[in-house]
Structure formats: structure tokens, C-alpha cells
Write an enzyme that holds these catalytic residues in place. Sequence first.
Site, PDB file in Angstrom:
ATOM      1  N   ASN A 147       0.792  -1.241   0.000  1.00 54.56           N
ATOM      2  CA  ASN A 147       0.000   0.000   0.000  1.00 54.56           C
ATOM      3  C   ASN A 147       0.820   1.285   0.000  1.00 54.56           C
ATOM      4  OD1 ASN A 147       0.733  -0.544   2.664  1.00 54.56           O
ATOM      5  ND2 ASN A 147      -0.988   0.616   3.457  1.00 54.56           N
ATOM      6  N   GLY A 223       3.148  -5.244   7.273  1.00 50.47           N
ATOM      7  CA  GLY A 223       2.155  -6.031   6.540  1.00 50.47           C
ATOM      8  C   GLY A 223       1.034  -6.432   7.469  1.00 50.47           C
ATOM      9  N   SER A 224       0.412  -7.557   7.148  1.00 54.27           N
ATOM     10  CA  SER A 224      -0.767  -7.977   7.911  1.00 54.27           C
ATOM     11  C   SER A 224      -0.362  -8.628   9.238  1.00 54.27           C
ATOM     12  CB  SER A 224      -1.574  -8.969   7.083  1.00 54.27           C
ATOM     13  OG  SER A 224      -0.787 -10.119   6.847  1.00 54.27           O
ATOM     14  N   GLY A 228       2.763 -11.041  10.168  1.00 55.87           N
ATOM     15  CA  GLY A 228       3.584 -10.535  11.269  1.00 55.87           C
ATOM     16  C   GLY A 228       3.827 -11.604  12.325  1.00 55.87           C
ATOM     17  N   GLU A 245       5.214  -3.795  11.910  1.00 56.51           N
ATOM     18  CA  GLU A 245       4.158  -2.791  11.795  1.00 56.51           C
ATOM     19  C   GLU A 245       3.007  -3.468  11.071  1.00 56.51           C
ATOM     20  OE1 GLU A 245       3.867  -0.062  13.211  1.00 56.51           O
ATOM     21  OE2 GLU A 245       5.907   0.248  13.897  1.00 56.51           O
ATOM     22  N   CYS A 279      -2.765   1.904   6.617  1.00 58.27           N
ATOM     23  CA  CYS A 279      -2.828   1.303   7.954  1.00 58.27           C
ATOM     24  C   CYS A 279      -3.324   2.329   8.977  1.00 58.27           C
ATOM     25  CB  CYS A 279      -1.462   0.765   8.342  1.00 58.27           C
ATOM     26  SG  CYS A 279      -0.179   1.979   8.088  1.00 58.27           S
ATOM     27  N   GLN A 326      -8.464  -8.174  -2.764  1.00 56.03           N
ATOM     28  CA  GLN A 326      -8.771  -7.131  -1.781  1.00 56.03           C
ATOM     29  C   GLN A 326     -10.192  -6.607  -2.011  1.00 56.03           C
ATOM     30  OE1 GLN A 326      -6.914  -5.899   0.987  1.00 56.03           O
ATOM     31  NE2 GLN A 326      -8.890  -4.933   1.381  1.00 56.03           N
ATOM     32  N   GLU A 378      -9.920  -5.464  10.697  1.00 58.15           N
ATOM     33  CA  GLU A 378      -9.426  -4.559   9.658  1.00 58.15           C
ATOM     34  C   GLU A 378      -9.980  -4.969   8.294  1.00 58.15           C
ATOM     35  OE1 GLU A 378      -5.269  -4.714   8.326  1.00 58.15           O
ATOM     36  OE2 GLU A 378      -5.183  -2.550   8.618  1.00 58.15           O
ATOM     37  N   GLU A 457       9.653   3.007  14.111  1.00 58.08           N
ATOM     38  CA  GLU A 457      10.321   3.325  12.859  1.00 58.08           C
ATOM     39  C   GLU A 457      10.421   4.838  12.718  1.00 58.08           C
ATOM     40  OE1 GLU A 457       9.870   0.516   9.595  1.00 58.08           O
ATOM     41  OE2 GLU A 457       7.794   0.360  10.229  1.00 58.08           O
TER      42      GLU A 457
END
Length: 476
Positions: A147, A223-224, A228, A245, A279, A326, A378, A457
Site C-alpha cells: 500500500n 504487513g498484515s 507478522g 508494523e 494502515c 482485496q 481490519e 520506525e
Amino acid sequence: MQANYIAGQWLNGVSERPNINPSDTEDLVGHYAQADAAQAEEAIAAAHAAAPAWGLSSPQMRADALDKIGSEIQARREELGQMLAREEGKTLPEAIGEVGRAAAIFKFFAQEALRVRGDKLASVRPGIEIEVTREPLGVVGIITPWNFPIAIPAWKIAPALAYGNTVVFKPAELVPGSAWLLADIISRAGLPAGVFNLVMGPGSVVGQALLDDRRVAGISFTGSQATGQRVALAAVKRGAKFQLEMGGKNPLVVLADADLEQAVNCAIQGGFYSTGQRCTASSRIIVERSIYTRFAEHMTELTRALRVGHALKAQTQIGPVVDASQLQQDLDYIAIARQEGARLLAGGELLTLERPGHYLAPALFGDCDNAMRHCQEEIFGPVLSLIPCDSYEHGLKLANDTPFGLSSGICTSSLKHASHFKRNSQAGMVMVNCPTAGVDYHVPFGGRKGSSYGPREQGSYAAEFFTSVKTSYIQA
Ligand code: NAD
């Protein structure tokens, strides 16, 4: 076909993958190399061989290389923005903005390379001095989502290199075009062979190879949640450092004393721009009951007026969804929300436009309950839920009632409530009278609870992940 970049060489993969434009599925953006596990290992070996010398390289050399990369990205931002919009589907101005941000990040970390700090302290024992210094980790594996195809790679690659690590970069399958252009620019910045490597390919093969290889000392992942968790388990098993993240279900609380126009704009901006595929997107708008009807009416009007279209067309406000799977996920959640009794106020239907693409009319749901599944999970698309609340305290409680904690926002003219919300919102980033999405590049980025794990980050806080601290005791 665009190749992988390993040990300073452009190498074909074992197969190739087409890159399709989501605004026009008949437009083939290009073919990109796909590595297998053996080729991923070649890249890891190259990064591992280059790590000792790069770790000891002059900060000036690293600063110059990063600055050069930043300058070229900036100079080519229109071209890179075109590629980004074409392969990911965000609008051209959003894409060019993202490219500009990537350039700024490289320039920021060029300077950070010169500012690696340490500490010197006296020991509690006489005659001994203590030094606390930072050292690179070695090889860092960088795994990114689709994204933000250039900004997220930039905010991982730039600090990794600045602090003296070597990199194996595995971009998301859907957006190899921006990754390849970035790698091409990096390949001309004068880095020694093996310091930076690009390996495109499936997450389950190339990503997994990075997770499982002992030579990869750190893994920076965005990512998802599901992926993760795999990263975390694999990294813990072999003692690698990792940062994650992941997703969000970000709330925007709108109080009765808010500037209504500003609040509606924050909700539309934060919820629907970039097709809701951020996100940090607001997906739960929690509105005080006394203004709920007025707010919902205004939101409905503005949602219906949003212009969905081809990402490269000048008048488009909302681009297509990134791909068919998606889009299906978005449609499934729209169906779930309706079954749960949420009221569809606008959109939610597929759109047939001039070119065949994954077009969805932004969906606005009213009368939602925060416990509903579509308010807890989400969706990652242009789907917004309006949730009424009784008071500020109730709004805060609902805002925090989520497994996620990335960003949150409040619209209010009350300093008291804004200050209380800042302190008590269980999110890593809090916005007052601003959309939940849209952050600066020189300050920490990240969340709490199920959204993030490990050091933050961006900004100078990035040193926490990309360096390892050493404490030395010296007897004079
Ligand atoms: P994803 O988890 O499907 O993929 C992310 C990356 O992981 C891809 O490069 C993929 O190839 C790789 N991968 C997949 N399987 C792997 C494995 N077994 N081992 C190693 N790597 C593997 O996520 P996505 O669909 O690309 O991105 C969307 C998600 O990213 C959303 O949940 C979104 O919220 C999240 N996101 C979070 C942030 C943040 O900073 N918090 C930012 C952007 C996106």
C-alpha cells in the site's frame, strides 16, 4: 523483464510475474523476476559478505550515497509517481506526494548517518570508564506491503544503510515496479556490491527464506497481522531482532463541540483517501449523539460526491481497490456489516467505468455498534462505520475497545478533552483536529497492542532497531 539485483548484478529469476494496473486490468505494467529460495540465499550470502566492510565504512560515504539516492528520487518524482499510481491505484497527486516523502526520508537519514551517538559514563567502580556505543546489526531483511510501495521501503532501507547494515529487500508481489525503480536508483549510488540487494518473489518463498536464515540478523516487517505473527515466531526461534508494523482499526472521535466542517473533512480524508488502503486510515468514526444526525447527513452527502476513477485521471479523488482479492474482502465485509444490522448510507457497490478496473463506491455505514465484527476487524478498503456515543468518556472507551492501537484522532474545541484523549488513547499516534492518516517523516511512527511490535520506525528513533548497543568497560 525487470530483474533482481544481487551482489551488484541484475539477475533473472526462476520465473516472472505480470504487474497489472488496477485502474485498467488490460494495461500490463511489466513483467518482474521471481526468485526462488536458492536465489534469496544468494542475496543473503552477498549481503553477509559485504556486511563487515560496510559496517566500518565512513559515515560520510554513507551520507553521500543516501543523499544521492534522495536527490534522484526527488528529480524523478513525476515518473516514479506515475509508476506508483499505475501499479497500486492511488491517485497521481497522492503517488507523487509519496515519492517526495521517500526522497525526504533518504535525505534525512543521510544526515543521521553522521549523528550516531554514544554515551560515556563513570563506573561505580574507581578507575573504570564506561562507553555505550551503537553498532550495525549486520544483514537486515526488509519485507514490505503493497500500500506504500516506495515510502515504506524508503523508511526501512534508508536507516538500515545509514547505520551501516547491509540489506536484502523483498517488496510486496503486487507492486514490484516502484521497488525496481528504487533499486535501480540505489544501484547507481556507489554502494559496494552486496550492500543492497533486491529479491522479488512470493512471500512464502523469498520472505520465508529471509526469516529462516541465521545470517539475517534483523527483520523489519510491515504487513498484515497474520504474516507478522509468522515473522515473530521465526525470528524468536533463532534469536533474530525483529520489528513489526501491522494493521489498524483507527478511531476518530467527534465531539459535539467540534468544528463540524473540519470533522467531516477529517473523516472523509482519513477514511476514504488512498481508497482507505492505509494502515492509519480512520475506519471507525465515533460521533457524539447530539450531533450524530447532522454529521451523518453531511458525511452521506460528501461520500456520494466523491469521484472514483482511474488513478492517473486528473479529476479522480478515489482510485481503484488494489486487486480482485482485496476487492472481494471489501465486498465481504460490506455484506457482513449489512447482516449485522448496520445501515448503508452511501456507496458499497461495484462501479463500471470507462476502463475495466477494481472500482468500488466508498461505503458509509451508519448506526453501527463498536462490537460488530466489521468494527473490530481490519477491512483495509474504502469502508467507514459511524458509531454513536453518549459522551466524551463513552467515545474514549469505544475508541480504545479494539485489538489494534496504531493511530487515533479526536475532533473537539475543548482543550480539556483533547489533552485527556492524547494521554488516554491507547494508540501510538494521536491526532487532534487532524485526520488519523498523514504523518511526518522525521518523528517516530508506530503503534501499540496488535498494531506494532518492537522499536519505532522513522526519525532518529529508527536507530533503536537498526543498531545494537554495546557497553564497554575500560580500566585506564
Ligand atoms: P501481507 O502480510 O500479505 O504481506 C506483507 C509482506 O509480507 C509481503 O511482502 C509478502 O510477500 C510478505 N510475506 C507473505 N508471507 C510471508 C512469509 N511466510 N514470510 C515472509 N514474508 C511473507 O500484507 P499486505 O497485504 O501486503 O499489506 C496489507 C497489510 O499491511 C494491512 O494489514 C495493513 O494494515 C498493513 N500495513 C501496516 C502498516 C503499518 O505501518 N502499521 C503500513 C502499511 C500497511
